[in-house]
Every structure is written in structure tokens, then in C-alpha cells.
Design a protein around this motif. Structure first.
Motif, PDB file in Angstrom:
ATOM      1  N   ASP A  67       0.845  -1.188   0.000  1.00 16.43           N
ATOM      2  CA  ASP A  67       0.000   0.000   0.000  1.00 16.43           C
ATOM      3  C   ASP A  67       0.885   1.245   0.000  1.00 16.43           C
ATOM      4  O   ASP A  67       2.108   1.164   0.129  1.00 16.43           O
ATOM      5  CB  ASP A  67      -0.955  -0.002   1.193  1.00 16.43           C
ATOM      6  CG  ASP A  67      -0.232  -0.072   2.539  1.00 16.43           C
ATOM      7  OD1 ASP A  67       0.946   0.338   2.615  1.00 16.43           O
ATOM      8  OD2 ASP A  67      -0.844  -0.548   3.508  1.00 16.43           O
ATOM      9  N   GLN A  68       0.281   2.420  -0.137  1.00 18.62           N
ATOM     10  CA  GLN A  68       1.045   3.655  -0.271  1.00 18.62           C
ATOM     11  C   GLN A  68       1.852   3.963   0.986  1.00 18.62           C
ATOM     12  O   GLN A  68       2.995   4.429   0.907  1.00 18.62           O
ATOM     13  CB  GLN A  68       0.101   4.826  -0.579  1.00 18.62           C
ATOM     14  CG  GLN A  68       0.811   6.139  -0.886  1.00 18.62           C
ATOM     15  CD  GLN A  68       1.713   6.062  -2.100  1.00 18.62           C
ATOM     16  OE1 GLN A  68       1.419   5.325  -3.053  1.00 18.62           O
ATOM     17  NE2 GLN A  68       2.811   6.798  -2.089  1.00 18.62           N
ATOM     18  N   THR A  70       3.193   1.891   3.120  1.00 16.58           N
ATOM     19  CA  THR A  70       4.386   1.039   3.151  1.00 16.58           C
ATOM     20  C   THR A  70       5.385   1.480   2.100  1.00 16.58           C
ATOM     21  O   THR A  70       6.591   1.542   2.357  1.00 16.58           O
ATOM     22  CB  THR A  70       3.995  -0.432   2.911  1.00 16.58           C
ATOM     23  OG1 THR A  70       3.067  -0.845   3.915  1.00 16.58           O
ATOM     24  CG2 THR A  70       5.222  -1.334   2.947  1.00 16.58           C
ATOM     25  N   GLN A 111       1.014  -2.134  -6.165  1.00 16.65           N
ATOM     26  CA  GLN A 111      -0.370  -2.107  -5.712  1.00 16.65           C
ATOM     27  C   GLN A 111      -0.652  -3.410  -4.981  1.00 16.65           C
ATOM     28  O   GLN A 111      -0.127  -4.471  -5.355  1.00 16.65           O
ATOM     29  CB  GLN A 111      -1.343  -1.948  -6.884  1.00 16.65           C
ATOM     30  CG  GLN A 111      -1.303  -0.579  -7.550  1.00 16.65           C
ATOM     31  CD  GLN A 111      -2.377  -0.427  -8.610  1.00 16.65           C
ATOM     32  OE1 GLN A 111      -3.201  -1.312  -8.802  1.00 16.65           O
ATOM     33  NE2 GLN A 111      -2.375   0.705  -9.291  1.00 16.65           N
ATOM     34  N   LEU A 112      -1.465  -3.324  -3.963  1.00 18.06           N
ATOM     35  CA  LEU A 112      -1.804  -4.523  -3.203  1.00 18.06           C
ATOM     36  C   LEU A 112      -2.413  -5.583  -4.118  1.00 18.06           C
ATOM     37  O   LEU A 112      -3.326  -5.305  -4.896  1.00 18.06           O
ATOM     38  CB  LEU A 112      -2.787  -4.171  -2.080  1.00 18.06           C
ATOM     39  CG  LEU A 112      -2.192  -3.445  -0.867  1.00 18.06           C
ATOM     40  CD1 LEU A 112      -3.295  -3.027   0.093  1.00 18.06           C
ATOM     41  CD2 LEU A 112      -1.180  -4.332  -0.155  1.00 18.06           C
ATOM     42  N   THR A 116       4.976  -5.851  -7.509  1.00 19.10           N
ATOM     43  CA  THR A 116       5.810  -4.662  -7.354  1.00 19.10           C
ATOM     44  C   THR A 116       6.866  -4.622  -8.451  1.00 19.10           C
ATOM     45  O   THR A 116       7.381  -5.662  -8.865  1.00 19.10           O
ATOM     46  CB  THR A 116       6.511  -4.669  -5.978  1.00 19.10           C
ATOM     47  OG1 THR A 116       5.519  -4.698  -4.946  1.00 19.10           O
ATOM     48  CG2 THR A 116       7.396  -3.445  -5.798  1.00 19.10           C
TER      49      THR A 116
END
Length: 237
Positions: A67-68, A70, A111-112, A116
Motif C-alpha cells: 500500500d502507499q 508502506t 499495488q496490493l 511490485t
């Protein structure tokens, strides 16, 4: 490009290890290398990328993603989302430090649930002949940064190396305080945490490793800058 082969290998290994852990060792890991030209300066997820020619290393995984919140903290030393005992939180901060030392930049997209992608940009070096034509082929002297009495805690169980570090730092204008036992260094720091501006510590030590010592020091003072040193090829994650 020019760079330290061992450090560049460390970047690939740390990113690959991080990806494998994000996928629980099952999924798709892609590693790509190409050359690209940036026409205009770009804002990346972690810093800015000036215009120029770059060698781009991309590491993509199909893992859990982030998420943003993290994503904004992944390069902080000792930050980790792994359970206790499953990582030190130094793997990605090491990557960031190596890339910065090579005058590179990092862009991370995640994004979850969708994986990545890390993109590492290293400046492309012009051939020596082109540099000579432009009058840039001559070596330039890098100025030495001198201190102004800042206090540096030096920890190394090899006493001669610790003393040598003290002598070199003192010659550069710093105030070194050396210990060859990590528990003694921890006690000295605990007695006066505000005294020290920086810690230089060996990693492999008998009483307490550098990572363990760093964790205890940060429990006392979380904003303390710490540099880990080692003569071994051990991977810190």
C-alpha cells in the motif's frame, strides 16, 4: 557505466530476495536490463531523475504488493513488514544507499495484490574517447569533507582497526569515541544518547552483532544515523 561489481550484485540479490519473500517463493520474477534516454527531468517515487542517458535495471514480481503507506517507508533503515526474526529491514535501505552512491535513482510501482516493480536508473557514462574530445577525460580531485567536532561512536572488535578509524576521523576534524566491545559501546551511549552524532559499527562481532547493536541504539534514539561496516560478503536483509 562504472561501478563496484560487488555492490551492484548486492542490489540485484537484495531486490531478488525481497521479491521472493513477497511471493512466498512462488510466482513470477522478471529481471530486465536496458538503456533509456530521459528527455526531461522526471519525478520518481523516491527522488528525481535528471534528463540524460541511463542504464535501467527493472525487477518485477507477482507478489502481494504494497500500500502507499508502506511504499513511502520501504527505504528506511530497519523498517520491515516481516515478522520478528525474519529480516533486519536493511535490505532495501542498502539498495537505496548503493544506488545513491552510484549517482542513480529508484522508482517503485506497487499495488496490493498486483505485485511490485523496482526500476533502478544508473547514469550512462560516455566512452573515454568522447570524454577526451569534450575535455572531460582528465581525472578530477574530489574534495575531502572535514568535520566540525561532531562526535562519532566507533565500534569494532578488532582493536587496531578501531584505533585506526579513530585516528583517521580525528584527522578529519571529528571527535571519535572508540570501543572494541559492543556492550561497552551500548552502555556509553545509554549514559548520554545526545552526545553522539553518528555511529560506525562493525557487523560481525562476538558479543553483539552490528545489526543487534544498531537495533538497541535505535530503541534509545530512533533518529540516530548508523553506518554498518563489514569485511565479509554477508547479505543483510
Amino acid at each position: 557505466m562504472t561501478g563496484d561489481p560487488t555492490e551492484l550484485q548486492q542490489v540485484v540479490m537484495n531486490l531478488g530476495t525481497n521479491a521472493a519473500q513477497a511471493m512466498n517463493s512462488r510466482g513470477v520474477l522478471e529481471i530486465a536490463l536496458d538503456m533509456t534516454e530521459i528527455v526531461e527531468a522526471q519525478a520518481l517515487s523516491h527522488g528525481n531523475l535528471p534528463a540524460g542517458r541511463y542504464i535501467r535495471l527493472a525487477v518485477r514480481d507477482s507478489g502481494s504488493g504494497m500500500d502507499q503507506a508502506t511504499l513511502e517507508r520501504i527505504f528506511e533503515p530497519f523498517f520491515t513488514t516481516k515478522p520478528a526474526g525474519h529480516g533486519t529491514g536493511l535490505g532495501l535501505s542498502t539498495v537505496h544507499g548503493i544506488v545513491a552512491a552510484h549517482r542513480g535513482a529508484v522508482d517503485v510501482k506497487s499495488q496490493l495484490g498486483q505485485g511490485t516493480t523496482f526500476e533502478i536508473y544508473f547514469p550512462q557514462i560516455e566512452p573515454a574517447s568522447a570524454q577526451a574530445d569534450e575535455g572531460e577525460g582528465e581525472a578530477t580531485e574530489v574534495p575531502v569533507e572535514y568535520g566540525n567536532g561532531e562526535t562519532i561512536l566507533v565500534v569494532d572488535d578488532d582493536t587496531p582497526l578501531m584505533q585506526l578509524a579513530e585516528e583517521m576521523l580525528a584527522a578529519l576534524g571529528y571527535e571519535p569515541v572508540g570501543f572494541d566491545r559492543s556492550p561497552a559501546a551500548l552502555n556509553a551511549f545509554s549514559a548520554d544518547p545526545g552526545r553522539f552524532d553518528l555511529v560506525l559499527t562493525d557487523e560481525v562481532m562476538p558479543d553483539m552483532t552490528g545489526v543487534e547493536l544498531s537495533g538497541k541504539l535505535h530503541e534509545i534514539r530512533s533518529d540516530l544515523p548508523i553506518v554498518l561496516m563489514t569485511g565479509y560478503g554477508r547479505t543483510l536483509r
